[in-house]
Design a protein around this motif. Sequence first.
Motif, PDB file in Angstrom:
ATOM      1  N   GLY A  33       0.825  -1.209   0.000  1.00 24.31           N
ATOM      2  CA  GLY A  33       0.000   0.000   0.000  1.00 24.31           C
ATOM      3  C   GLY A  33       0.853   1.250   0.000  1.00 24.31           C
ATOM      4  N   LEU A  34       0.205   2.367  -0.222  1.00 28.08           N
ATOM      5  CA  LEU A  34       0.893   3.657  -0.226  1.00 28.08           C
ATOM      6  C   LEU A  34       0.976   4.201   1.198  1.00 28.08           C
ATOM      7  CD1 LEU A  34      -0.826   5.351  -3.295  1.00 28.08           C
ATOM      8  CD2 LEU A  34       1.533   4.552  -3.164  1.00 28.08           C
ATOM      9  N   PRO A  35       2.014   4.966   1.500  1.00 34.51           N
ATOM     10  CA  PRO A  35       2.062   5.619   2.812  1.00 34.51           C
ATOM     11  C   PRO A  35       0.872   6.568   2.974  1.00 34.51           C
ATOM     12  CG  PRO A  35       4.191   5.784   1.693  1.00 34.51           C
ATOM     13  CD  PRO A  35       3.196   5.249   0.702  1.00 34.51           C
ATOM     14  N   PRO A  36       0.291   6.648   4.186  1.00 35.57           N
ATOM     15  CA  PRO A  36      -0.897   7.498   4.396  1.00 35.57           C
ATOM     16  C   PRO A  36      -0.692   8.948   3.971  1.00 35.57           C
ATOM     17  CG  PRO A  36      -0.507   6.111   6.304  1.00 35.57           C
ATOM     18  CD  PRO A  36       0.666   5.920   5.389  1.00 35.57           C
ATOM     19  N   GLN A  37       0.499   9.508   4.180  1.00 35.52           N
ATOM     20  CA  GLN A  37       0.721  10.906   3.817  1.00 35.52           C
ATOM     21  C   GLN A  37       0.615  11.122   2.316  1.00 35.52           C
ATOM     22  OE1 GLN A  37       2.960   8.939   5.333  1.00 35.52           O
ATOM     23  NE2 GLN A  37       4.985   9.151   4.425  1.00 35.52           N
ATOM     24  N   VAL A  38       0.894  10.118   1.517  1.00 34.19           N
ATOM     25  CA  VAL A  38       0.765  10.236   0.060  1.00 34.19           C
ATOM     26  C   VAL A  38      -0.704  10.367  -0.320  1.00 34.19           C
ATOM     27  CG1 VAL A  38       1.079   9.019  -2.131  1.00 34.19           C
ATOM     28  CG2 VAL A  38       2.902   9.011  -0.422  1.00 34.19           C
ATOM     29  N   LEU A  39      -1.569   9.669   0.391  1.00 36.30           N
ATOM     30  CA  LEU A  39      -2.998   9.688   0.078  1.00 36.30           C
ATOM     31  C   LEU A  39      -3.687  10.954   0.569  1.00 36.30           C
ATOM     32  CD1 LEU A  39      -3.834   5.998   1.019  1.00 36.30           C
ATOM     33  CD2 LEU A  39      -3.394   6.929  -1.249  1.00 36.30           C
ATOM     34  N   GLU A  42      -1.396  16.776  -1.707  1.00 32.51           N
ATOM     35  CA  GLU A  42      -1.225  16.970  -3.146  1.00 32.51           C
ATOM     36  C   GLU A  42       0.006  16.180  -3.582  1.00 32.51           C
ATOM     37  OE1 GLU A  42      -2.815  18.828  -5.684  1.00 32.51           O
ATOM     38  OE2 GLU A  42      -4.423  18.731  -4.215  1.00 32.51           O
ATOM     39  N   PRO A  43      -0.050  15.589  -4.761  1.00 30.63           N
ATOM     40  CA  PRO A  43       1.094  14.800  -5.214  1.00 30.63           C
ATOM     41  C   PRO A  43       2.349  15.661  -5.377  1.00 30.63           C
ATOM     42  CG  PRO A  43      -0.570  14.969  -6.936  1.00 30.63           C
ATOM     43  CD  PRO A  43      -1.127  15.614  -5.722  1.00 30.63           C
ATOM     44  N   THR A  44       3.459  15.169  -4.856  1.00 26.61           N
ATOM     45  CA  THR A  44       4.724  15.882  -4.987  1.00 26.61           C
ATOM     46  C   THR A  44       5.709  15.131  -5.866  1.00 26.61           C
ATOM     47  OG1 THR A  44       5.518  14.885  -2.935  1.00 26.61           O
ATOM     48  CG2 THR A  44       4.499  17.062  -2.769  1.00 26.61           C
ATOM     49  N   ARG A  52      -1.973  12.776 -12.192  1.00 19.72           N
ATOM     50  CA  ARG A  52      -2.959  13.859 -12.049  1.00 19.72           C
ATOM     51  C   ARG A  52      -3.139  14.618 -13.359  1.00 19.72           C
ATOM     52  NH1 ARG A  52      -1.632  18.569  -8.042  1.00 19.72           N
ATOM     53  NH2 ARG A  52      -0.304  19.066  -9.805  1.00 19.72           N
ATOM     54  N   TRP A  53      -2.031  14.942 -14.041  1.00 20.80           N
ATOM     55  CA  TRP A  53      -2.104  15.678 -15.306  1.00 20.80           C
ATOM     56  C   TRP A  53      -2.811  14.867 -16.388  1.00 20.80           C
ATOM     57  CZ3 TRP A  53       3.744  16.840 -14.715  1.00 20.80           C
ATOM     58  CH2 TRP A  53       3.920  17.863 -13.779  1.00 20.80           C
ATOM     59  N   GLN A  54      -2.523  13.577 -16.446  1.00 24.64           N
ATOM     60  CA  GLN A  54      -3.158  12.749 -17.467  1.00 24.64           C
ATOM     61  C   GLN A  54      -4.656  12.615 -17.221  1.00 24.64           C
ATOM     62  OE1 GLN A  54      -0.586   9.293 -17.204  1.00 24.64           O
ATOM     63  NE2 GLN A  54       0.448   9.898 -19.084  1.00 24.64           N
ATOM     64  N   VAL A  55      -5.052  12.486 -15.976  1.00 24.85           N
ATOM     65  CA  VAL A  55      -6.478  12.410 -15.651  1.00 24.85           C
ATOM     66  C   VAL A  55      -7.170  13.724 -16.009  1.00 24.85           C
ATOM     67  CG1 VAL A  55      -8.150  12.175 -13.767  1.00 24.85           C
ATOM     68  CG2 VAL A  55      -6.183  10.636 -13.878  1.00 24.85           C
ATOM     69  N   GLN A  56      -6.523  14.849 -15.733  1.00 25.86           N
ATOM     70  CA  GLN A  56      -7.092  16.150 -16.083  1.00 25.86           C
ATOM     71  C   GLN A  56      -7.267  16.296 -17.590  1.00 25.86           C
ATOM     72  OE1 GLN A  56      -4.338  18.866 -14.203  1.00 25.86           O
ATOM     73  NE2 GLN A  56      -5.483  18.892 -12.282  1.00 25.86           N
TER      74      GLN A  56
END
Length: 76
Positions: A33-39, A42-44, A52-56
């Motif tokens: 799983g991903l670390p909670p802070q990643v979820l 905002e993506p860094t 995020r850009w591809q989804v947009q």
Amino acid sequence: KYAFPHAAAPQLQLTLTQSNRRAHLTVADNGPGLPPQVLQTEPTSFGLQLIRWQVQQVQGEYAFRNINGTTFAMTF
């Protein structure tokens, strides 16, 4: 590299469905799983920003969840 660092039985599931002229893509694994802070922020990282850009670009929506691994769900 990240999903299965020490997995004895790694699994990856891809699902693509269509409903009401919208596509629903799900990618799930049984890794740590991903670390909670990643979820929660905002993506860094470049990889998460790229997602995020591809989804947009396709006017979509997405979410990550930690459910017995990581699940990425996108609707576009």
